[in-house]
Design a protein around this motif. Structure first.
Motif, PDB file in Angstrom:
ATOM      1  N   LYS A  61       0.848  -1.187   0.000  1.00  0.00           N
ATOM      2  CA  LYS A  61       0.000   0.000   0.000  1.00  0.00           C
ATOM      3  C   LYS A  61       0.891   1.248   0.000  1.00  0.00           C
ATOM      4  CE  LYS A  61      -3.789   1.905   2.799  1.00  0.00           C
ATOM      5  NZ  LYS A  61      -4.557   2.457   1.704  1.00  0.00           N
ATOM      6  N   GLY A  62       0.592   2.170  -0.903  1.00  0.00           N
ATOM      7  CA  GLY A  62       1.331   3.426  -0.952  1.00  0.00           C
ATOM      8  C   GLY A  62       2.619   3.372  -1.754  1.00  0.00           C
ATOM      9  N   GLU A  63       2.931   2.193  -2.283  1.00  0.00           N
ATOM     10  CA  GLU A  63       4.162   2.057  -3.051  1.00  0.00           C
ATOM     11  C   GLU A  63       3.950   2.483  -4.505  1.00  0.00           C
ATOM     12  OE1 GLU A  63       7.654  -1.311  -2.757  1.00  0.00           O
ATOM     13  OE2 GLU A  63       5.627  -2.000  -3.051  1.00  0.00           O
ATOM     14  N   CYS A  64       4.988   3.062  -5.101  1.00  0.00           N
ATOM     15  CA  CYS A  64       4.978   3.311  -6.543  1.00  0.00           C
ATOM     16  C   CYS A  64       6.023   2.395  -7.171  1.00  0.00           C
ATOM     17  CB  CYS A  64       5.307   4.771  -6.850  1.00  0.00           C
ATOM     18  SG  CYS A  64       5.436   5.098  -8.625  1.00  0.00           S
ATOM     19  N   VAL A  65       5.550   1.456  -7.980  1.00  0.00           N
ATOM     20  CA  VAL A  65       6.442   0.479  -8.601  1.00  0.00           C
ATOM     21  C   VAL A  65       6.469   0.739 -10.105  1.00  0.00           C
ATOM     22  CG1 VAL A  65       6.731  -1.966  -9.136  1.00  0.00           C
ATOM     23  CG2 VAL A  65       6.086  -1.268  -6.827  1.00  0.00           C
ATOM     24  N   CYS A  66       7.641   0.924 -10.660  1.00  0.00           N
ATOM     25  CA  CYS A  66       7.769   1.110 -12.108  1.00  0.00           C
ATOM     26  C   CYS A  66       8.212  -0.188 -12.748  1.00  0.00           C
ATOM     27  CB  CYS A  66       8.757   2.222 -12.443  1.00  0.00           C
ATOM     28  SG  CYS A  66       8.071   3.864 -12.151  1.00  0.00           S
TER      29      CYS A  66
ATOM     30  N   ARG B 173     -10.362  11.080 -14.605  1.00  0.00           N
ATOM     31  CA  ARG B 173     -11.510  10.173 -14.765  1.00  0.00           C
ATOM     32  C   ARG B 173     -11.311   8.904 -13.931  1.00  0.00           C
ATOM     33  NH1 ARG B 173     -12.989   7.667 -20.580  1.00  0.00           N
ATOM     34  NH2 ARG B 173     -10.869   6.889 -20.263  1.00  0.00           N
ATOM     35  N   SER B 174     -10.112   8.365 -13.940  1.00  0.00           N
ATOM     36  CA  SER B 174      -9.842   7.177 -13.123  1.00  0.00           C
ATOM     37  C   SER B 174      -9.976   7.487 -11.635  1.00  0.00           C
ATOM     38  CB  SER B 174      -8.429   6.665 -13.367  1.00  0.00           C
ATOM     39  OG  SER B 174      -8.407   5.866 -14.501  1.00  0.00           O
ATOM     40  N   LEU B 175      -9.486   8.659 -11.246  1.00  0.00           N
ATOM     41  CA  LEU B 175      -9.507   9.017  -9.820  1.00  0.00           C
ATOM     42  C   LEU B 175     -10.927   9.257  -9.318  1.00  0.00           C
ATOM     43  CD1 LEU B 175      -6.429  11.427  -9.636  1.00  0.00           C
ATOM     44  CD2 LEU B 175      -6.577   9.073  -8.786  1.00  0.00           C
ATOM     45  N   ALA B 176     -11.844   9.552 -10.239  1.00  0.00           N
ATOM     46  CA  ALA B 176     -13.225   9.842  -9.840  1.00  0.00           C
ATOM     47  C   ALA B 176     -13.877   8.661  -9.133  1.00  0.00           C
ATOM     48  CB  ALA B 176     -14.048  10.259 -11.055  1.00  0.00           C
ATOM     49  N   LEU B 177     -13.383   7.463  -9.386  1.00  0.00           N
ATOM     50  CA  LEU B 177     -13.950   6.277  -8.742  1.00  0.00           C
ATOM     51  C   LEU B 177     -13.236   5.962  -7.422  1.00  0.00           C
ATOM     52  CD1 LEU B 177     -14.456   4.070 -11.921  1.00  0.00           C
ATOM     53  CD2 LEU B 177     -16.230   5.141 -10.546  1.00  0.00           C
ATOM     54  N   SER B 178     -12.391   6.885  -6.967  1.00  0.00           N
ATOM     55  CA  SER B 178     -11.632   6.695  -5.719  1.00  0.00           C
ATOM     56  C   SER B 178     -10.955   5.327  -5.644  1.00  0.00           C
ATOM     57  CB  SER B 178     -12.539   6.875  -4.494  1.00  0.00           C
ATOM     58  OG  SER B 178     -13.130   8.135  -4.517  1.00  0.00           O
ATOM     59  N   PRO B 179     -10.117   5.021  -6.641  1.00  0.00           N
ATOM     60  CA  PRO B 179      -9.470   3.706  -6.651  1.00  0.00           C
ATOM     61  C   PRO B 179      -8.447   3.568  -5.530  1.00  0.00           C
ATOM     62  CG  PRO B 179      -8.466   5.113  -8.307  1.00  0.00           C
ATOM     63  CD  PRO B 179      -9.630   5.879  -7.751  1.00  0.00           C
ATOM     64  N   ASP B 180      -8.158   2.329  -5.160  1.00  0.00           N
ATOM     65  CA  ASP B 180      -7.116   2.056  -4.167  1.00  0.00           C
ATOM     66  C   ASP B 180      -5.769   1.866  -4.850  1.00  0.00           C
ATOM     67  OD1 ASP B 180      -8.897   2.046  -1.986  1.00  0.00           O
ATOM     68  OD2 ASP B 180      -9.597   0.081  -2.619  1.00  0.00           O
ATOM     69  N   VAL B 181      -5.821   1.523  -6.133  1.00  0.00           N
ATOM     70  CA  VAL B 181      -4.606   1.255  -6.900  1.00  0.00           C
ATOM     71  C   VAL B 181      -4.781   1.898  -8.270  1.00  0.00           C
ATOM     72  CG1 VAL B 181      -3.179  -0.541  -7.953  1.00  0.00           C
ATOM     73  CG2 VAL B 181      -4.393  -1.033  -5.828  1.00  0.00           C
ATOM     74  N   MET B 182      -3.692   2.449  -8.802  1.00  0.00           N
ATOM     75  CA  MET B 182      -3.740   2.969 -10.168  1.00  0.00           C
ATOM     76  C   MET B 182      -2.673   2.263 -11.009  1.00  0.00           C
ATOM     77  SD  MET B 182      -5.921   5.530 -10.885  1.00  0.00           S
ATOM     78  CE  MET B 182      -5.171   6.738 -11.964  1.00  0.00           C
TER      79      MET B 182
ATOM     80  N   GLN C 287       2.850  13.717  -8.269  1.00  0.00           N
ATOM     81  CA  GLN C 287       2.041  14.261  -7.182  1.00  0.00           C
ATOM     82  C   GLN C 287       1.193  13.158  -6.532  1.00  0.00           C
ATOM     83  OE1 GLN C 287       2.835  17.327  -6.463  1.00  0.00           O
ATOM     84  NE2 GLN C 287       1.630  17.033  -4.593  1.00  0.00           N
ATOM     85  N   LEU C 288       0.608  12.342  -7.404  1.00  0.00           N
ATOM     86  CA  LEU C 288      -0.244  11.234  -6.939  1.00  0.00           C
ATOM     87  C   LEU C 288       0.567  10.253  -6.079  1.00  0.00           C
ATOM     88  CD1 LEU C 288      -3.196  10.674  -7.568  1.00  0.00           C
ATOM     89  CD2 LEU C 288      -2.466   9.307  -9.529  1.00  0.00           C
ATOM     90  N   ALA C 289       1.775   9.966  -6.527  1.00  0.00           N
ATOM     91  CA  ALA C 289       2.647   9.060  -5.772  1.00  0.00           C
ATOM     92  C   ALA C 289       2.988   9.671  -4.418  1.00  0.00           C
ATOM     93  CB  ALA C 289       3.925   8.771  -6.567  1.00  0.00           C
ATOM     94  N   LYS C 290       3.255  10.963  -4.420  1.00  0.00           N
ATOM     95  CA  LYS C 290       3.581  11.679  -3.179  1.00  0.00           C
ATOM     96  C   LYS C 290       2.445  11.614  -2.183  1.00  0.00           C
ATOM     97  CE  LYS C 290       6.740  15.564  -3.857  1.00  0.00           C
ATOM     98  NZ  LYS C 290       6.688  16.974  -4.280  1.00  0.00           N
TER      99      LYS C 290
ATOM    100  N   GLU D 203      13.407   8.739 -10.160  1.00  0.00           N
ATOM    101  CA  GLU D 203      13.064   9.753  -9.158  1.00  0.00           C
ATOM    102  C   GLU D 203      11.878   9.343  -8.284  1.00  0.00           C
ATOM    103  OE1 GLU D 203      12.132  13.578 -10.857  1.00  0.00           O
ATOM    104  OE2 GLU D 203      11.453  14.329  -8.905  1.00  0.00           O
ATOM    105  N   VAL D 204      10.880   8.705  -8.899  1.00  0.00           N
ATOM    106  CA  VAL D 204       9.601   8.524  -8.199  1.00  0.00           C
ATOM    107  C   VAL D 204       9.393   7.098  -7.672  1.00  0.00           C
ATOM    108  CG1 VAL D 204       7.092   8.774  -8.415  1.00  0.00           C
ATOM    109  CG2 VAL D 204       8.607  10.395  -9.578  1.00  0.00           C
ATOM    110  N   ALA D 205       9.948   6.096  -8.379  1.00  0.00           N
ATOM    111  CA  ALA D 205       9.646   4.714  -7.996  1.00  0.00           C
ATOM    112  C   ALA D 205      10.256   4.361  -6.637  1.00  0.00           C
ATOM    113  CB  ALA D 205      10.187   3.750  -9.051  1.00  0.00           C
ATOM    114  N   ASP D 206       9.495   3.610  -5.851  1.00  0.00           N
ATOM    115  CA  ASP D 206      10.065   2.988  -4.662  1.00  0.00           C
ATOM    116  C   ASP D 206      10.842   1.748  -5.072  1.00  0.00           C
ATOM    117  OD1 ASP D 206       8.858   4.667  -2.551  1.00  0.00           O
ATOM    118  OD2 ASP D 206       7.000   3.932  -3.436  1.00  0.00           O
ATOM    119  N   ARG D 207      10.322   1.073  -6.092  1.00  0.00           N
ATOM    120  CA  ARG D 207      10.969  -0.132  -6.610  1.00  0.00           C
ATOM    121  C   ARG D 207      10.810  -0.178  -8.112  1.00  0.00           C
ATOM    122  NH1 ARG D 207       8.809  -5.214  -5.297  1.00  0.00           N
ATOM    123  NH2 ARG D 207       7.055  -4.096  -4.404  1.00  0.00           N
ATOM    124  N   VAL D 208      11.774  -0.782  -8.772  1.00  0.00           N
ATOM    125  CA  VAL D 208      11.726  -0.949 -10.222  1.00  0.00           C
ATOM    126  C   VAL D 208      11.763  -2.445 -10.520  1.00  0.00           C
ATOM    127  CG1 VAL D 208      12.926  -0.500 -12.400  1.00  0.00           C
ATOM    128  CG2 VAL D 208      12.896   1.261 -10.613  1.00  0.00           C
TER     129      VAL D 208
END
Ligand code: ADP
Ligand code: MG
Length: 240
Positions: A26-31, A149-158, A181-184, A201-206
């Motif tokens: 949860k909260g991770e940004c994986v590229c 548009r995707s965020l309008a459904l309040s997703p838990d994952v993008m 910004q979304l990752a932040k 710069e943004v990924a927690d993991r690649v």
């Protein structure tokens, strides 16, 4: 948030995913990086059942999506996806593009949906385009609308599948900025990208995919500065 075990996907007799194992917290940004044809899109599409996995286990936020009774609509509300080619509805205004799904799923009244849509459109910097149609927007603006548009459904994952690959170079930055910004803000994200600067710069993991498996994974420093596998080194030498 996402747990994948031994995921295999065949198209006919062609095995495209050959045992994917991965978890995303949860909260991770994986590229996810890797050569064309390595299975990146198929992998992402399996996560929201745009492709039907052949075998393996996929758990998302406690839901076993491989179970027969899995509610696909609910899954896709939880797991938003942004594509290379935006996929906006051309006959709907920007505002209606964003409000359509929340209203149709009865998640909000039309007034609530409109209010939330305007907040989101302002957040991604296209609030002034609410009354326009997709054809009137630049590629960068369209992609930012697609994210709203995707965020309008309040997703838990993008999930993002090469969200900037179809854009003119001068528009790549504005879309990456929204994603950053979304990752932040703590969104759980899986991003297939060729933007190595963003990944670094943004990924927690690649994750490096090769031939239908995750060949190597690590922090951006590990993957970009100290890759272990020859295939990773070879790929990076071509794209960096
Ligand atoms: P990537 O996104 O890494 O470029 P893909 O997941 O799109 O890779 O494709 C992986 C492989 O699966 C490719 O060989 C591609 O031709 C094949 N493939 C993808 N989608 C289909 C499909 N719907 N039917 C048959 N083969 C497919
Ligand atoms: Mg792809």
């Amino acid at each position: 948030m996402i747990n994948v075990k031994e995921l295999h996907k065949y198209f006919g007799s062609l095995e495209v995913l050959k045992g994917i194992n991965c978890h995303i917290e949860k909260g991770e940004c994986v590229c996810i990086i890797g050569a064309s044809g390595s299975g990146k899109s198929t992998f992402l599409r399996c996560l929201n059942l745009l492709e039907t996995p052949t075998k393996g286990d996929i758990n998302i936020d406690g839901i076993n999506i491989m179970e027969k009774g899995c509610d696909v609509d609910e899954l896709r509300r939880k797991v938003g996806m942004v594509f290379q080619h935006f996929n906006l509805f051309p006959h709907l205004s920007i505002l209606d593009n964003v409000t359509l799904a929340p209203i149709r799923h009865k998640m909000m009244t039309p007034d609530e949906a409109k209010k939330k849509a305007m907040e989101l459109l302002n957040r991604v910097g296209v609030g002034d385009k609410a009354g326009s149609y997709p054809v009137q927007l630049s590629g960068g603006q369209k992609q930012r609308v697609a994210i709203a548009r995707s965020l309008a459904l309040s997703p838990d994952v993008m999930l993002f599948d090469e969200p900037t690959s179809a854009l003119d170079p001068e528009m790549v930055g504005e879309v990456l900025e929204v994603m950053k910004q979304l990752a932040k803000e703590g969104m759980t994200m899986a991003v297939v990208t060729h933007e190595m600067g963003f990944a670094r710069e943004v990924a927690d993991r690649v994750l490096f995919m090769d031939g239908g498996v995750i060949l190597e994974e690590g922090t951006p420093e590990q993957i970009f500065d100290h890759p272990r596998e020859d295939r990773t080194k070879e790929f990076l030498s071509k794209v960096l």
